[in-house]
Design a protein around this motif. Structure first.
Motif, short mmCIF file in Angstrom:
data_model
loop_
_atom_site.label_atom_id
_atom_site.label_comp_id
_atom_site.label_asym_id
_atom_site.label_seq_id
_atom_site.Cartn_x
_atom_site.Cartn_y
_atom_site.Cartn_z
N GLN A 199 -9.21 100.13 34.64
CA GLN A 199 -10.51 100.78 34.57
C GLN A 199 -11.12 99.91 35.82
O GLN A 199 -11.44 98.93 35.92
CB GLN A 199 -11.09 100.19 33.47
N ILE A 200 -11.32 100.78 36.91
CA ILE A 200 -12.24 100.58 37.99
C ILE A 200 -13.56 100.61 37.67
O ILE A 200 -14.28 101.05 36.83
CB ILE A 200 -12.00 101.53 39.14
N LEU A 201 -14.41 99.57 38.10
CA LEU A 201 -15.74 99.24 37.99
C LEU A 201 -16.83 100.43 37.66
O LEU A 201 -16.61 101.16 38.81
CB LEU A 201 -16.26 98.10 38.86
N GLY A 202 -17.34 100.80 36.77
CA GLY A 202 -18.25 101.88 36.66
C GLY A 202 -17.50 103.08 36.13
O GLY A 202 -17.98 104.07 36.29
N GLN A 203 -16.25 103.31 36.21
CA GLN A 203 -15.43 104.31 35.65
C GLN A 203 -14.83 104.01 34.25
O GLN A 203 -14.44 103.05 33.53
CB GLN A 203 -14.34 104.61 36.69
N GLY A 204 -14.53 105.28 33.63
CA GLY A 204 -13.53 105.22 32.39
C GLY A 204 -12.11 104.77 32.89
O GLY A 204 -11.61 104.94 34.02
N PRO A 205 -11.35 104.16 31.79
CA PRO A 205 -9.92 103.91 31.81
C PRO A 205 -9.15 104.97 32.42
O PRO A 205 -9.44 106.10 31.71
CB PRO A 205 -9.67 103.20 30.61
N GLU A 206 -7.94 104.83 32.98
CA GLU A 206 -7.21 105.72 33.38
C GLU A 206 -5.87 105.31 32.99
O GLU A 206 -5.54 104.24 33.58
CB GLU A 206 -7.06 106.15 34.86
N LEU A 207 -4.67 106.02 32.41
CA LEU A 207 -3.55 105.64 31.96
C LEU A 207 -2.68 105.37 33.22
O LEU A 207 -2.49 106.14 34.02
CB LEU A 207 -2.87 106.74 31.16
N LEU A 208 -2.05 104.17 33.18
CA LEU A 208 -0.90 103.82 34.22
C LEU A 208 0.55 104.10 33.69
O LEU A 208 1.29 104.88 34.61
CB LEU A 208 -1.28 102.39 34.90
N VAL A 209 0.69 103.87 32.49
CA VAL A 209 2.05 103.82 32.07
C VAL A 209 1.87 103.72 30.62
O VAL A 209 1.09 103.05 29.88
CB VAL A 209 3.15 102.61 32.46
N GLN A 210 3.15 104.45 29.80
CA GLN A 210 3.30 104.33 28.46
C GLN A 210 4.62 104.36 27.92
O GLN A 210 5.54 104.82 28.58
CB GLN A 210 2.62 105.63 27.75
#
Lengths: 115, 112
Positions: B37-48
């Motif tokens: 989660q970059i500041l000011g943004q929503g989380p993004e999946l890296l790995v599952q």
């Protein structure tokens, strides 16, 4: 592929006033929908979710959201906010038919409750 | 109430150094996720992960990031070398199913 748009980056509101945080999604398949809340320097906490059944879902702390398939929306509402509701709110979507559970998040809405 | 444990909570590292984050999911949760989660943004999946196997790492920058879950329980995410643009909150989550999961408190990484 899915996408989520949270229409307001910041929502200022006075304590005890009603609030609505807007969320629209785009998807070619059936989806599950979620609202998460994040307090400063904390992880995300699940607020409520829509999986199936009744389109109106409620949380234990007075928030509710309504799934509107025709409008592709899942807006979050609370009839009377408290100072403690000040936080970042994220709408998210996942593919209901998929097997990964991957969440796609919106950019977030900052709810600022003023005394 | 069961929690997802992450450590450290905060990490400051210099550019080009190696850094690692640890996550211990809720007991019995087979699926583990790492989000950025970059500041000011929503989380993004890296790995599952599903147990010890990678299910989705399509958004993981594999030239510098690596993730493992050797025994299908806890997991480590590594960055080597760290770059300024890696400054973000790294969130771990676990789930017993597909319909919503529990996040940890995250690791706030600052690269200087």
């Amino acid at each position: 592929a899915q996408s989520v748009t949270q229409l307001d980056s910041q929502v200022p509101v006075f304590e005890e006033a009603p609030v609505e945080l807007r969320c629209n999604y785009s998807s070619s398949v059936s989806v599950y929908l979620f609202w998460y809340v994040q307090y400063p320097n904390q992880g995300l906490q699940l607020l409520l979710k829509y999986l199936s059944g009744s389109t109106l879902v409620e949380s234990i702390n007075g928030f509710e959201a309504e799934f509107n398939k025709s409008q592709t929306s899942f807006h979050l509402r609370k009839p009377s906010v408290h100072i403690s509701d000040t936080a970042e709110y994220f709408c998210a979507v996942s593919d209901a038919a998929g097997n990964t559970g991957k969440l796609i998040f919106g950019q977030g809405t900052t709810l600022q409750v003023k005394p | 109430e069961a929690e997802v444990a992450q450590s450290p909570r905060y990490k400051i590292t210099e550019k080009s150094q190696a850094v690692a984050f640890w996550c211990d999911p809720i007991s019995g949760h087979a699926t583990l996720y790492w989000y950025r989660q970059i500041l000011g943004q929503g989380p993004e999946l890296l790995v599952q992960f599903q147990d010890e196997s990678v299910v989705d790492d399509s958004q993981l920058p594999k030239d510098r990031f690596s993730a493992e879950r050797l025994k299908g329980v806890d997991s480590t995410l590594k960055i080597q070398p760290a770059e300024l643009g890696d400054s973000a909150m790294y969130l771990c989550a676990s789930s017993p199913a597909r319909n919503g999961y529990t996040f940890g408190s995250g690791t706030r990484l600052t690269v200087v």
